[in-house]
Design an enzyme around this catalytic site. Sequence first.
Site, short mmCIF file in Angstrom:
data_model
loop_
_atom_site.label_atom_id
_atom_site.label_comp_id
_atom_site.label_asym_id
_atom_site.label_seq_id
_atom_site.Cartn_x
_atom_site.Cartn_y
_atom_site.Cartn_z
N CYS A 21 -8.79 11.69 32.13
CA CYS A 21 -8.25 11.70 33.48
C CYS A 21 -7.73 13.10 33.79
CB CYS A 21 -7.15 10.66 33.65
SG CYS A 21 -5.67 10.96 32.68
N HIS B 160 0.84 -1.20 0.00
CA HIS B 160 0.00 0.00 0.00
C HIS B 160 0.87 1.25 0.00
CE1 HIS B 160 0.81 -0.95 4.23
NE2 HIS B 160 0.81 0.36 4.43
#
Length: 657
Positions: free
Chosen positions: A175, A67
């Site tokens: 967080c 690719h």
Amino acid sequence: MSQMISAELVDLELDRAADSKAAAARSLAERMVALGRVTDLDGFLADVAAREAQMPTGLDGGIGIPHCRSAHVTEPTLAFGRSAAGIDFGAPDGPADLIFLIAAPAGADDAHLSILSNLARQLMDGDFTAALRAAKTAGEAAALIGGEEAATPETQAPAPAAADRPFRIVAVTSCPTGIAHTYMAAESLERAGRAGGVEVSVETQGSSGFTRLDPDVIAAADGVIFAHDVPVRDKERFAGKATVDVGVKAGVNRPAELIAEVREKAARGEITEAGAKPSPVEAAGEPGEGYGTKLRKWLMSGVSYMVPFVAAGGLLIALGFALGGYKVSDAPSVMDHFLWTDTSSWGALLFQVGGVAFKFLVPVLAGYIAYGMADRPGLVPGFVGGAIALDIKAGFLGGLAAGLIAGAVVMAIQKVKIPVSLRGIMPVVVIPLISSAVVGFLMFLVIGEPISKLQSALTSWLNGLNGANVIVLGVILGLMMCFDLGGPLNKVAYTFAIGGLADGTAGSFKVMAAVMAAGMIPPLSMALATTVRGRLFTRTERENGKAAWVLGASFVTEGAIPFAAADPLRVIPSAMAGGAVTGALSMAFGCTLRAPHGGIFVVPLIGNALLYLVAIAAGTVVSAALVVLLKGLRKQRPEPEDAAVGSAEKREVAVVA
């Protein structure tokens, strides 16, 4: 995918035209040229070869995926070839019989990754690859790859029915610092989803920003998981779905349970109503959480937004001292005096920019605590209250109080029933006006002076610590940093340290140094232990130990969580012992730190840097020795790890890479 491949782009007898990967790529690329998808065959093949030279594109299971992105490609295209003889694409298990050539236009990163990720998902399905190997016609193969139902003659056996659509979940993780737990929870949920055949799409709302999930992905989801310790931004996007709302550590430690819970809620028809809009953090967390837990999350909301200001300001000030010496603190404004060739002038510039950044610490802390409680209406009174705290020298404690008061005032105002005619001006005029006035009154005339005196007393206490008192404080901070490895107690110690940076005193700099040094010990000690006594650990733990070197050196305490989860009774006490040693030594050596993060990468900016490293090394050795000793006392050896990760998971990781 169906628009990227057609029967003309499929060759089920590729071995007749090609016996090498270069020949296979050329044969499939010629089909792309014939359809006008590629404009220059040789130029495109050169791009394919360049990509292939970086890393082989062969995957386990007989798969080859050459690719590239190329300027010679007009639109995203996928060609498929099947070779009975097999073609070597560098996979460990041998030649590939299924070859996919992917072509994407130059700069089309999204298209390229979209093809790769879609294909990766399909290749995880053994039935899919088996169907490709059994396909009788090019049209049937193209339909399988494109996700369409293959058109087959009536005399031919009907194609197997497509599997039911998998259960789909969208998740948000966040967080307080946006450094570790955010991404660990996302990875944990995605892995659990793959293991259970559930599609999980995660939006990581880290400190560096985030990319919103596609609205179509959210609309197609069957359930939602919020794993967060700070506000979920634009939470209303996820309304109308079965929802599980927990802290971020639950996403790390028990993802399979969360997925099962949201599936059960969806089956029962329990959804979050579109009109229900609780404050960003008010409704977060486990069912039945008390006010104390919510209070911690409100405070962490403010801290999470303050940390980047602390980091930027602290590092700029430290760099200013490194360039110009400590005299830069008394230098005149660089607007009045600046010499381009003088390092002292550059040092003064960095110092003064860092000082400006530090002036935002308390207002940002207060503003976003209020935001965590009352959403956007809390920002104005929160910032105003924080600025007042700075003005009256109430410092970090004043910012905490101002943020909580501002959020409470706004929440109280929002509960008042307002005539419809006034609702339009409430968020932009009435709420900011009234809440700012109330907060200002309380800060200036009621609680400001007591908090200012308390802040002054705390600062004097820190600066006056000496001898045994310093060591005791270092031990306490070290124990807190290592007890829950990034949990609430760890965050309390860390918040105490970075709050002190706003005061800019020698005592607060010592506290920051001790906190960071102790926080590095758990992952570093586990890394050392897996290196010197690998036989006491499983193969997975030994692999995690390699990553723990980097995590520990970067002050990511959470890097020790996998070890603690597997053996908490041995790992946590060992980590605490090492952290206590390091915290005590850092304080005793008088090490100082102006930056709130960075690990060993900010050592040049640390006061008494050599002794600081000695303190870290001592704690690491103590902790590693203790965990090795405790594990060595066990009668049984650790059980061998389960079979290696399935080839499908390896395949997906390799394809996306």
